[in-house]
Design a protein around this motif. Structure first.
Motif, PDB file in Angstrom:
ATOM      1  N   TRP A 159       0.797  -1.231   0.000  1.00 54.07           N
ATOM      2  CA  TRP A 159       0.000   0.000   0.000  1.00 54.07           C
ATOM      3  C   TRP A 159       0.830   1.282   0.000  1.00 54.07           C
ATOM      4  N   TRP A 160       2.139   1.159   0.094  1.00 46.86           N
ATOM      5  CA  TRP A 160       3.003   2.321  -0.079  1.00 46.86           C
ATOM      6  C   TRP A 160       3.744   2.185  -1.406  1.00 46.86           C
ATOM      7  N   SER A 161       3.781   3.261  -2.190  1.00 47.28           N
ATOM      8  CA  SER A 161       4.424   3.199  -3.496  1.00 47.28           C
ATOM      9  C   SER A 161       5.218   4.470  -3.752  1.00 47.28           C
ATOM     10  N   TRP A 162       6.453   4.297  -4.248  1.00 46.20           N
ATOM     11  CA  TRP A 162       7.235   5.463  -4.656  1.00 46.20           C
ATOM     12  C   TRP A 162       6.598   6.075  -5.898  1.00 46.20           C
ATOM     13  N   ARG A 163       6.464   7.390  -5.887  1.00 41.97           N
ATOM     14  CA  ARG A 163       5.879   8.047  -7.049  1.00 41.97           C
ATOM     15  C   ARG A 163       6.698   9.287  -7.401  1.00 41.97           C
ATOM     16  N   LYS A 164       7.226   9.296  -8.603  1.00 40.81           N
ATOM     17  CA  LYS A 164       7.994  10.436  -9.093  1.00 40.81           C
ATOM     18  C   LYS A 164       7.108  11.682  -9.088  1.00 40.81           C
ATOM     19  N   GLY A 165       7.659  12.775  -8.559  1.00 45.69           N
ATOM     20  CA  GLY A 165       6.931  14.035  -8.550  1.00 45.69           C
ATOM     21  C   GLY A 165       5.995  14.215  -7.379  1.00 45.69           C
ATOM     22  N   ALA A 166       5.908  13.240  -6.473  1.00 47.17           N
ATOM     23  CA  ALA A 166       5.082  13.411  -5.277  1.00 47.17           C
ATOM     24  C   ALA A 166       5.821  14.304  -4.287  1.00 47.17           C
ATOM     25  N   ASN A 167       5.171  15.326  -3.799  1.00 46.80           N
ATOM     26  CA  ASN A 167       5.756  16.253  -2.833  1.00 46.80           C
ATOM     27  C   ASN A 167       4.634  17.025  -2.146  1.00 46.80           C
ATOM     28  N   TRP A 168       4.963  18.005  -1.356  1.00 49.42           N
ATOM     29  CA  TRP A 168       3.938  18.685  -0.571  1.00 49.42           C
ATOM     30  C   TRP A 168       2.921  19.416  -1.442  1.00 49.42           C
ATOM     31  N   ARG A 169       3.335  19.851  -2.631  1.00 51.76           N
ATOM     32  CA  ARG A 169       2.401  20.527  -3.542  1.00 51.76           C
ATOM     33  C   ARG A 169       1.504  19.518  -4.263  1.00 51.76           C
ATOM     34  N   GLN A 170       2.043  18.319  -4.496  1.00 47.98           N
ATOM     35  CA  GLN A 170       1.332  17.247  -5.188  1.00 47.98           C
ATOM     36  C   GLN A 170       1.445  15.985  -4.321  1.00 47.98           C
ATOM     37  N   PRO A 171       0.673  15.906  -3.254  1.00 44.15           N
ATOM     38  CA  PRO A 171       0.881  14.832  -2.266  1.00 44.15           C
ATOM     39  C   PRO A 171       0.763  13.428  -2.820  1.00 44.15           C
ATOM     40  N   GLN A 172      -0.011  13.249  -3.880  1.00 48.26           N
ATOM     41  CA  GLN A 172      -0.160  11.927  -4.475  1.00 48.26           C
ATOM     42  C   GLN A 172       0.527  11.828  -5.836  1.00 48.26           C
ATOM     43  N   GLY A 173       1.360  12.799  -6.142  1.00 45.54           N
ATOM     44  CA  GLY A 173       2.089  12.785  -7.388  1.00 45.54           C
ATOM     45  C   GLY A 173       1.451  13.675  -8.436  1.00 45.54           C
ATOM     46  N   PRO A 174       2.038  13.722  -9.638  1.00 47.65           N
ATOM     47  CA  PRO A 174       1.518  14.554 -10.722  1.00 47.65           C
ATOM     48  C   PRO A 174       0.022  14.326 -10.943  1.00 47.65           C
ATOM     49  N   GLY A 175      -0.698  15.428 -11.097  1.00 50.40           N
ATOM     50  CA  GLY A 175      -2.145  15.360 -11.259  1.00 50.40           C
ATOM     51  C   GLY A 175      -2.896  15.624  -9.978  1.00 50.40           C
ATOM     52  N   SER A 176      -2.236  15.443  -8.834  1.00 50.18           N
ATOM     53  CA  SER A 176      -2.864  15.788  -7.555  1.00 50.18           C
ATOM     54  C   SER A 176      -2.517  17.227  -7.205  1.00 50.18           C
ATOM     55  N   SER A 177      -3.222  17.793  -6.238  1.00 52.19           N
ATOM     56  CA  SER A 177      -3.032  19.205  -5.920  1.00 52.19           C
ATOM     57  C   SER A 177      -3.529  19.493  -4.514  1.00 52.19           C
ATOM     58  N   ILE A 178      -3.026  20.588  -3.943  1.00 53.12           N
ATOM     59  CA  ILE A 178      -3.534  21.044  -2.649  1.00 53.12           C
ATOM     60  C   ILE A 178      -4.484  22.227  -2.827  1.00 53.12           C
ATOM     61  N   ALA A 179      -4.858  22.534  -4.055  1.00 52.76           N
ATOM     62  CA  ALA A 179      -5.812  23.614  -4.302  1.00 52.76           C
ATOM     63  C   ALA A 179      -7.119  23.321  -3.568  1.00 52.76           C
ATOM     64  N   GLY A 180      -7.592  24.303  -2.829  1.00 58.71           N
ATOM     65  CA  GLY A 180      -8.795  24.120  -2.038  1.00 58.71           C
ATOM     66  C   GLY A 180      -8.555  23.410  -0.722  1.00 58.71           C
ATOM     67  N   LYS A 181      -7.309  23.024  -0.454  1.00 60.72           N
ATOM     68  CA  LYS A 181      -6.973  22.315   0.776  1.00 60.72           C
ATOM     69  C   LYS A 181      -5.974  23.108   1.611  1.00 60.72           C
ATOM     70  N   GLU A 182      -6.093  24.428   1.534  1.00 57.14           N
ATOM     71  CA  GLU A 182      -5.165  25.294   2.251  1.00 57.14           C
ATOM     72  C   GLU A 182      -5.204  25.048   3.762  1.00 57.14           C
ATOM     73  N   ASN A 183      -6.353  24.577   4.265  1.00 59.23           N
ATOM     74  CA  ASN A 183      -6.507  24.357   5.703  1.00 59.23           C
ATOM     75  C   ASN A 183      -6.273  22.901   6.102  1.00 59.23           C
ATOM     76  N   HIS A 184      -5.770  22.100   5.171  1.00 59.63           N
ATOM     77  CA  HIS A 184      -5.369  20.732   5.498  1.00 59.63           C
ATOM     78  C   HIS A 184      -3.923  20.746   6.009  1.00 59.63           C
ATOM     79  N   PRO A 185      -3.548  19.771   6.821  1.00 58.40           N
ATOM     80  CA  PRO A 185      -2.142  19.722   7.261  1.00 58.40           C
ATOM     81  C   PRO A 185      -1.214  19.458   6.078  1.00 58.40           C
ATOM     82  N   VAL A 186      -0.075  20.136   6.062  1.00 62.75           N
ATOM     83  CA  VAL A 186       0.909  19.867   5.022  1.00 62.75           C
ATOM     84  C   VAL A 186       1.481  18.474   5.254  1.00 62.75           C
ATOM     85  N   VAL A 187       1.698  17.728   4.169  1.00 65.70           N
ATOM     86  CA  VAL A 187       2.268  16.381   4.262  1.00 65.70           C
ATOM     87  C   VAL A 187       3.413  16.266   3.255  1.00 65.70           C
TER      88      VAL A 187
END
Length: 353
Positions: A159-187
């Motif tokens: 259930w854990w997978s390395w994903r290129k481009g996953a980071n705090w701006r794109q928590p699940q990798g390319p195509g994901s975003s924190i837009a609209g989640k400004e009040n979520h904890p940074v991960v």
């Protein structure tokens, strides 16, 4: 907990994916680690003044640290008395909006956004481990992937997978975003990232003793920040996993995945999410407690000599479930290398000033 991580090529799914070799599955210790992405030291000016906005003053005192029941793992014993001085602590986990302000002000680049450095990585793997192919040494991080069917809980790579481009701006990798989640904890932030933010804010990471003292909210023996009621009894009290882990989170607590901060009632000290949502980095290096039978034993040390010491995380996350771990207990401990970042790991800050 004894465990080690090794970079290797996965023979299933993707030959170019890094897999973690972990002998025992438990979120208290066995989380995958990221190949180190250390780069040149990043220097920047700290914030001019320490602000206590959105912080809570916690009066110091003595308390019994560690597990008093039989629910704990070996590294949670023995319970021992600790004294802490008064301190300020963030009422919530640091949010995406707060971390974005730090990055904008400093130009800071997180661990997950930097390509791994083999010279740093080799300090964390068994001697003689061959250098991974250059195609593996790319900026990436670990994301949670729901398996298609029930899997063994002794193999976290399911259930854990390395994903290129996953980071705090794109928590699940390319195509994901924190837009609209400004009040979520940074991960997807490492201990190094969290410590850098804290320095910029004129604060620091809480010590492990401060964290547990704060999480208890003045209670001495209860296993949770809210008391002794089970996490799934009564009304929702924390963001954890309900259903069958890791294939089906039914979202009884209203959330499948991360929740915005302040989504659940605070503890008696006015602190939110001291159980569940995201694991939180502490300042301390990981090790056995004083007078622990683990001290000096082979169980207390990694199975190989490492030049990098692990750091403590506390509080559990939205992935915690009783069938796998009870990381939402106030005494539960997890540990990871300071350059590790995952989709369920964040932090909050403290200050004595």
């Amino acid at each position: 907990m004894i465990f080690f991580y090794a970079c290797q090529q996965k023979k299933e799914d993707n030959a170019h994916e890094t897999a973690a070799a972990i002998p025992d599955a438990s979120c208290h210790g066995n989380i995958p680690t990221r190949p180190s992405g250390k780069g040149p030291a990043q220097r920047y000016a700290a914030a001019a003044d320490v602000s206590h906005k959105n912080m809570v003053w916690i009066e110091g005192g003595e308390f019994w640290m560690g597990a008093a029941d039989r629910e704990g793992r070996p590294d949670e014993y023995p319970q021992h008395q600790v004294k802490v001085n008064g301190f300020w602590m963030d009422a919530t986990e640091v949010t995406n909006a707060q971390f974005a302000a730090f990055v904008e002000a400093t130009g800071y680049v997180t661990t997950a956004e930097r390509a791994p450095d083999w010279e740093e990585l080799r300090k964390q793997v068994p001697p003689g481990t061959p250098k991974p192919h250059d195609s593996l040494l790319v900026a990436a991080s670990l994301v949670f992937v729901v398996p298609a069917q029930p899997v063994s809980l002794h193999n976290v790579s399911r259930w854990w997978s390395w994903r290129k481009g996953a980071n705090w701006r794109q928590p699940q990798g390319p195509g994901s975003s924190i837009a609209g989640k400004e009040n979520h904890p940074v991960v997807q932030v490492s201990w190094e990232d969290a410590a850098a933010y804290a320095r910029w804010a004129g604060k620091r990471l809480p010590t492990e003793a401060e964290w547990e003292y704060a999480a208890r909210g003045g209670q001495q023996r209860e296993p949770h920040p809210w008391g002794d009621e089970d996490v799934e009894q009564g009304k929702p009290k924390a963001n954890t996993w309900q259903g069958e882990f890791p294939v089906n989170d039914i979202g009884w607590d209203r959330y499948s995945g991360l929740a915005p901060v302040r989504s659940f009632a605070p503890n008696a000290f006015g602190l939110y999410d001291m159980a569940g949502n995201v694991w939180e980095w502490c300042a301390d290096r990981y090790g056995p407690y004083p007078q622990s039978p683990l001290a000096g034993s082979s169980q207390a040390q990694p199975s190989m000599q490492r030049q990098v010491e692990e750091r403590v995380l506390r509080g559990g996350s939205y992935l915690c479930h009783a069938s796998y771990c009870k990381g939402y207990r106030v005494t539960a401990r997890m540990h990871a290398f300071p350059d590790t970042s995952l989709e369920h790991t964040g932090f909050r800050c403290a200050t004595s000033e």
